[in-house]
Design an enzyme around this catalytic site. Structure first.
Site, PDB file in Angstrom:
ATOM      1  N   ARG A 188       0.810  -1.225   0.000  1.00  0.00           N
ATOM      2  CA  ARG A 188       0.000   0.000   0.000  1.00  0.00           C
ATOM      3  C   ARG A 188       0.845   1.277   0.000  1.00  0.00           C
ATOM      4  NH1 ARG A 188      -1.762   2.802   3.801  1.00  0.00           N
ATOM      5  NH2 ARG A 188      -1.538   1.162   5.348  1.00  0.00           N
TER       6      ARG A 188
ATOM      7  N   TYR B 178     -16.834   8.750 -19.206  1.00  0.00           N
ATOM      8  CA  TYR B 178     -17.140   7.373 -18.809  1.00  0.00           C
ATOM      9  C   TYR B 178     -18.147   7.390 -17.644  1.00  0.00           C
ATOM     10  CZ  TYR B 178     -16.340   2.796 -16.722  1.00  0.00           C
ATOM     11  OH  TYR B 178     -16.509   1.552 -16.191  1.00  0.00           O
TER      12      TYR B 178
ATOM     13  N   ASP C 114      -8.403  11.072 -19.356  1.00  0.00           N
ATOM     14  CA  ASP C 114      -8.579   9.619 -19.348  1.00  0.00           C
ATOM     15  C   ASP C 114      -8.176   9.141 -20.742  1.00  0.00           C
ATOM     16  OD1 ASP C 114      -9.540   7.020 -19.563  1.00  0.00           O
ATOM     17  OD2 ASP C 114     -11.242   7.394 -18.221  1.00  0.00           O
TER      18      ASP C 114
ATOM     19  N   LYS D 121      -8.643  -2.314 -19.788  1.00  0.00           N
ATOM     20  CA  LYS D 121      -9.010  -2.305 -21.197  1.00  0.00           C
ATOM     21  C   LYS D 121      -7.778  -2.603 -22.070  1.00  0.00           C
ATOM     22  CE  LYS D 121     -12.795  -1.121 -19.200  1.00  0.00           C
ATOM     23  NZ  LYS D 121     -13.177   0.271 -18.975  1.00  0.00           N
TER      24      LYS D 121
HETATM   25  C1  LIG Z   1     -13.579   1.049 -17.910  1.00  0.00           C
HETATM   26  C2  LIG Z   1     -13.229   2.478 -17.917  1.00  0.00           C
HETATM   27  C3  LIG Z   1     -12.931   3.164 -16.719  1.00  0.00           C
HETATM   28  C4  LIG Z   1     -13.011   2.512 -15.361  1.00  0.00           C
HETATM   29  O1  LIG Z   1     -12.050   1.507 -15.211  1.00  0.00           O
HETATM   30  P1  LIG Z   1     -12.242   0.243 -14.216  1.00  0.00           P
HETATM   31  O2  LIG Z   1     -10.980  -0.520 -14.446  1.00  0.00           O
HETATM   32  O3  LIG Z   1     -13.485  -0.465 -14.615  1.00  0.00           O
HETATM   33  O4  LIG Z   1     -12.337   0.804 -12.825  1.00  0.00           O
HETATM   34  C5  LIG Z   1     -12.572   4.496 -16.820  1.00  0.00           C
HETATM   35  N1  LIG Z   1     -12.543   5.141 -17.997  1.00  0.00           N
HETATM   36  C6  LIG Z   1     -12.826   4.522 -19.162  1.00  0.00           C
HETATM   37  C7  LIG Z   1     -12.769   5.295 -20.442  1.00  0.00           C
HETATM   38  C8  LIG Z   1     -13.177   3.176 -19.169  1.00  0.00           C
HETATM   39  O5  LIG Z   1     -13.485   2.581 -20.324  1.00  0.00           O
END
Ligand SMILES: *Cc1c(COP(=O)(O)O)cnc(C)c1O
Length: 379
Positions: free
Chosen positions: A47, A101, A173, A198
């Site tokens: 952590r 998102y 993001d 992803k």
């Molecule tokens: C899936 C996703 C998230 C969130 O990610 P997790 O790993 O599910 O917490 C944030 N931004 C985008 C663009 C995403 O596709």
């Protein structure tokens, strides 16, 4: 430290460690949560975000995004919430781009009011849409490009310029583009966040997240991260490091497939509209061409009204109807039934999300097989 190696080379080599005991070529997995501290110059603990596997992965991600430092998290939302709360505090104002998102939108709507943080959502992605919302409390601009599910494009240089003049911190993001296609720190954006669940993970079997930035902002992010505790375990760090070695290969193939599929669907008599930044008809194409190396593996299209989108998804033989994205396998989802199901059909229409819209996450299969599956499901 930013590395001047080519991107594909960085995917393979950046950060990785030769096993100091056996000279094995692969980073060993260090599962310890307890480390003897007397002889060590740093106190290691999962952590504290400073164990060997966390460090190796962070170094790789920092180099891929041309940042000075990175932290890895157990989910994208852990990375996003920690990064935001390391910057904004009670009394601050945040400008958020429209169409973020869903999880990020929920986080902002649920947590900001509790913490005395005010925010405004932009009407669009033009300079004026951001500039007009700035007030003397504005501390942060949060963007996502390409956006979900219509792949809207925001000009990175423009956002950095608008924010820089007023000492506002910018966060992007970068999940949809991945650093293969877009390196936002090069355009003056301050912080990059990822859902590594992803494209970075890429095989639909890892939950992880990341924050990449420069050395002046990182100390405060680490401080918050240690409080919030969204750290990633050694085994998953190792799996993610392994996945990233093929990141460029995967995403380059996904770019190629997506462009081919988008061109096939464009003008198809059973398709109303196609949204893909690689198409000249896309509203963001010119900006995307300037700031992206490739246009990504995400595309959306509207089936014409004579087709039922649920039946179409059921007819698919290879493409899996699934909410997640970025895997080596092609997946599809209906935003009206998933991410935007809480809005009414009319509310969705206002933001351009038709009930006939389907979002495709294009995999690395042969494009002809993906097209064939779509064709047979429409027939
Ligand atoms: C899936 C996703 C998230 C969130 O990610 P997790 O790993 O599910 O917490 C944030 N931004 C985008 C663009 C995403 O596709």
């Amino acid at each position: 430290m930013p590395s001047d190696k080519a991107f594909r080379t960085k995917c393979v080599h950046s950060g990785s460690m030769i096993d100091p005991h056996t000279r094995g070529s692969i980073t060993p997995i260090y599962p310890s949560t307890s480390f003897a501290y007397l002889e060590m110059d740093k106190k290691q603990y999962p952590r504290y975000f400073n164990t060997p596997n966390q460090d190796v992965l962070a170094k790789k991600l920092a180099e891929l995004e041309n940042g000075e430092s990175a932290l890895v998290f157990s989910s994208g939302m852990a990375a996003i919430s920690t990064a935001i709360f390391s910057i904004v505090k009670n009394g601050d104002h945040v400008i958020v781009q429209k169409g973020l998102y869903g999880g990020t939108t929920n986080f902002i709507e649920n947590s900001f009011p509790d913490c005395g943080i005010s925010y405004d959502v932009t009407k669009g992605t033009a300079r004026e849409d951001f500039e007009s919302l700035i007030n003397n409390k504005t501390r942060m601009i949060y963007i996502e490009t390409p956006s979900n599910p219509l792949l809207d494009i925001t000009d990175l240089e423009m956002v950095a310029d608008v924010a820089g003049k007023k000492n506002i911190i910018t966060i992007i993001d970068n999940t949809f583009a991945s650093p293969v296609n877009q390196v936002p720190l090069d355009y003056g954006i301050d912080i990059v966040v990822h859902s590594a669940t992803k494209y970075l993970g890429g095989h639909s079997d890892i939950s992880a997240g990341a924050v990449i930035t420069n050395n002046n902002l990182m100390p405060n992010i680490i401080k918050k991260a240690r409080n919030f505790g969204g750290n990633l375990n050694a085994q998953t760090c190792y799996l993610l490091e392994r996945s990233i070695k093929t990141l460029a290969l995967r995403v380059e193939q996904q770019n190629k497939n997506a462009l081919e599929i988008a061109k096939h669907l464009l003008g198809h008599k059973k398709i109303e509209k196609v949204f893909y930044p690689g198409l000249e008809s896309h509203t963001g194409h010119t900006i995307a061409k300037r700031q992206m190396h490739g246009f990504g593996g995400m595309l959306s299209f509207e089936l014409n009204a004579s087709h039922d989108t649920t039946q179409f998804q059921k007819n698919l033989k290879m493409i899996l109807p699934s909410m997640s994205l970025g895997g080596v396998e092609t997946t599809i989802c209906s935003p009206a039934l998933t991410s935007h199901s809480l809005l009414t059909s009319q509310q969705r229409a206002v933001i351009g999300i038709s009930d006939q819209l389907l979002r495709l996450s294009v995999g690395i299969e042969d494009a002809a097989d993906i097209i064939e599956d779509i064709e047979q499901a429409m027939a």
